[in-house]
Motif scaffolding. Structure first.
Motif, PDB file in Angstrom:
ATOM      1  N   MET A   1      62.089  -0.179-110.157  1.00 53.19           N
ATOM      2  CA  MET A   1      63.382   0.442-109.858  1.00 53.19           C
ATOM      3  C   MET A   1      63.150   1.841-109.331  1.00 53.19           C
ATOM      4  O   MET A   1      62.679   2.706-110.066  1.00 53.19           O
ATOM      5  CB  MET A   1      64.230   0.521-111.127  1.00 53.19           C
ATOM      6  N   PRO A   2      63.406   2.093-108.040  1.00 54.79           N
ATOM      7  CA  PRO A   2      63.165   3.432-107.499  1.00 54.79           C
ATOM      8  C   PRO A   2      64.133   4.420-108.092  1.00 54.79           C
ATOM      9  O   PRO A   2      65.239   4.088-108.482  1.00 54.79           O
ATOM     10  CB  PRO A   2      63.396   3.241-105.990  1.00 54.79           C
ATOM     11  N   SER A   3      63.707   5.690-108.177  1.00 52.53           N
ATOM     12  CA  SER A   3      64.574   6.734-108.707  1.00 52.53           C
ATOM     13  C   SER A   3      64.634   7.882-107.737  1.00 52.53           C
ATOM     14  O   SER A   3      63.731   8.077-106.929  1.00 52.53           O
ATOM     15  CB  SER A   3      64.059   7.238-110.066  1.00 52.53           C
ATOM     16  N   GLN A  33      62.008  12.007-115.619  1.00 53.13           N
ATOM     17  CA  GLN A  33      61.790  12.565-116.940  1.00 53.13           C
ATOM     18  C   GLN A  33      60.651  11.867-117.645  1.00 53.13           C
ATOM     19  O   GLN A  33      60.007  12.434-118.510  1.00 53.13           O
ATOM     20  CB  GLN A  33      63.067  12.443-117.774  1.00 53.13           C
ATOM     21  N   GLU A  34      60.382  10.587-117.316  1.00 53.23           N
ATOM     22  CA  GLU A  34      59.284   9.877-117.942  1.00 53.23           C
ATOM     23  C   GLU A  34      57.951  10.514-117.591  1.00 53.23           C
ATOM     24  O   GLU A  34      57.024  10.512-118.381  1.00 53.23           O
ATOM     25  CB  GLU A  34      59.279   8.408-117.497  1.00 53.23           C
ATOM     26  N   VAL A  63      56.039   3.149-115.670  1.00 58.99           N
ATOM     27  CA  VAL A  63      57.405   3.463-116.077  1.00 58.99           C
ATOM     28  C   VAL A  63      58.311   2.249-115.891  1.00 58.99           C
ATOM     29  O   VAL A  63      59.197   1.984-116.719  1.00 58.99           O
ATOM     30  CB  VAL A  63      57.930   4.672-115.271  1.00 58.99           C
ATOM     31  N   GLU A  64      58.109   1.517-114.797  1.00 57.06           N
ATOM     32  CA  GLU A  64      58.907   0.318-114.558  1.00 57.06           C
ATOM     33  C   GLU A  64      58.761  -0.676-115.710  1.00 57.06           C
ATOM     34  O   GLU A  64      59.731  -1.312-116.135  1.00 57.06           O
ATOM     35  CB  GLU A  64      58.473  -0.344-113.243  1.00 57.06           C
ATOM     36  N   LYS A  65      57.540  -0.805-116.220  1.00 55.27           N
ATOM     37  CA  LYS A  65      57.287  -1.718-117.338  1.00 55.27           C
ATOM     38  C   LYS A  65      58.043  -1.242-118.582  1.00 55.27           C
ATOM     39  O   LYS A  65      58.641  -2.047-119.315  1.00 55.27           O
ATOM     40  CB  LYS A  65      55.784  -1.773-117.616  1.00 55.27           C
ATOM     41  N   LYS A  66      58.046   0.073-118.844  1.00 51.49           N
ATOM     42  CA  LYS A  66      58.759   0.600-120.005  1.00 51.49           C
ATOM     43  C   LYS A  66      60.259   0.345-119.889  1.00 51.49           C
ATOM     44  O   LYS A  66      60.922  -0.022-120.867  1.00 51.49           O
ATOM     45  CB  LYS A  66      58.492   2.104-120.136  1.00 51.49           C
ATOM     46  N   LYS A  71      65.173  -2.663-121.352  1.00 49.93           N
ATOM     47  CA  LYS A  71      66.332  -3.481-120.956  1.00 49.93           C
ATOM     48  C   LYS A  71      66.324  -4.826-121.671  1.00 49.93           C
ATOM     49  O   LYS A  71      67.386  -5.328-122.083  1.00 49.93           O
ATOM     50  CB  LYS A  71      66.324  -3.666-119.433  1.00 49.93           C
ATOM     51  N   GLU A  72      65.150  -5.392-121.836  1.00 44.74           N
ATOM     52  CA  GLU A  72      65.052  -6.668-122.532  1.00 44.74           C
ATOM     53  C   GLU A  72      65.436  -6.529-123.998  1.00 44.74           C
ATOM     54  O   GLU A  72      66.062  -7.427-124.584  1.00 44.74           O
ATOM     55  CB  GLU A  72      63.632  -7.213-122.408  1.00 44.74           C
TER      56      GLU A  72
END
Length: 207
Positions: A1-3, A33-34, A63-66, A71-72
């Motif tokens: 997810m791009p930020s 922030q991550e 970060v995407e994995k976190k 979300k899961e």
């Protein structure tokens, strides 16, 4: 997810979004922030070397994995924020900026505690060092000036320390220096010699 990495954060007039499905625990979903805090900076201050940049998309697999794991584990929260973005994008933006503004307050308060020391150090700096600090602050938004000033002062201290360390490590070694080093090491070795014959071991009394 791009930020999106905002170029110049602005103080938002944001309100906390309320969900009809129940109040959702506040969580900042900012990828930026991550990754914050990985640069060596003074406590409470943002990276001094960071220059206000144009908005850009970034992707960090770690970060995407976190985020995916979160979300899961929190499907209702993910559903709520997805609905918020789709149906009330302005409030979603305000919510995101509210998290940034709160972090800004924390950073600024920490910088204010360091301001007296930073100002005293700045006043004692050489004209060249003060000029470098001023150059770092030329493009800084006044909203961020306090924490940027503290970071710039400590950044200049680190720069001077690193330059001095490089000078010491690259200075040529003469025969006189080597002889002095051997003499010093020899004296240290003599001081660590074993006790003379007849001396009592440490912790034991003679009698």
């Amino acid at each position: 997810m791009p930020s999106l990495k905002p170029r110049k954060p602005q103080p938002p007039a944001a309100e906390q979004p309320a969900s009809s499905e129940g109040r959702v625990e506040e969580q900042s979903m900012s990828v930026g922030q991550e990754t914050a805090g990985k640069n060596g900076t003074a406590p409470g201050a943002e990276p001094e070397a960071h220059v206000e940049e144009e908005m850009q998309f970034r992707t960090n697999p770690e970060v995407e994995k976190k985020i995916a794991d979160y979300k899961e584990a929190h499907p209702r929260e993910a559903e709520y924020f997805t609905k918020l973005v789709n149906q009330h994008p302005e409030r979603a933006v305000n919510y995101h900026l509210l998290q940034k503004q709160r972090q800004h307050e924390i950073d600024t308060k920490a910088a204010m505690r360091q301001m007296p020391q930073a100002q005293a150090i700045y006043d004692k700096m050489t004209p060249e060092s003060r000029e470098r600090v001023k150059e770092r602050l030329e493009e800084v938004n006044k909203y961020n000036h306090t924490k940027r000033f503290v970071a710039a002062v400590f950044g200049e201290l680190n720069r001077k320390s690193m330059a001095e360390n490089r000078r010491m490590m690259t200075a040529p070694i003469t025969k006189v220096d080597l002889a002095a080093a051997k003499t010093t090491n020899g004296a240290a070795a003599l001081g660590a010699e074993s006790p003379q014959p007849g001396a009592a071991p440490a912790g034991m009394s003679v009698g």
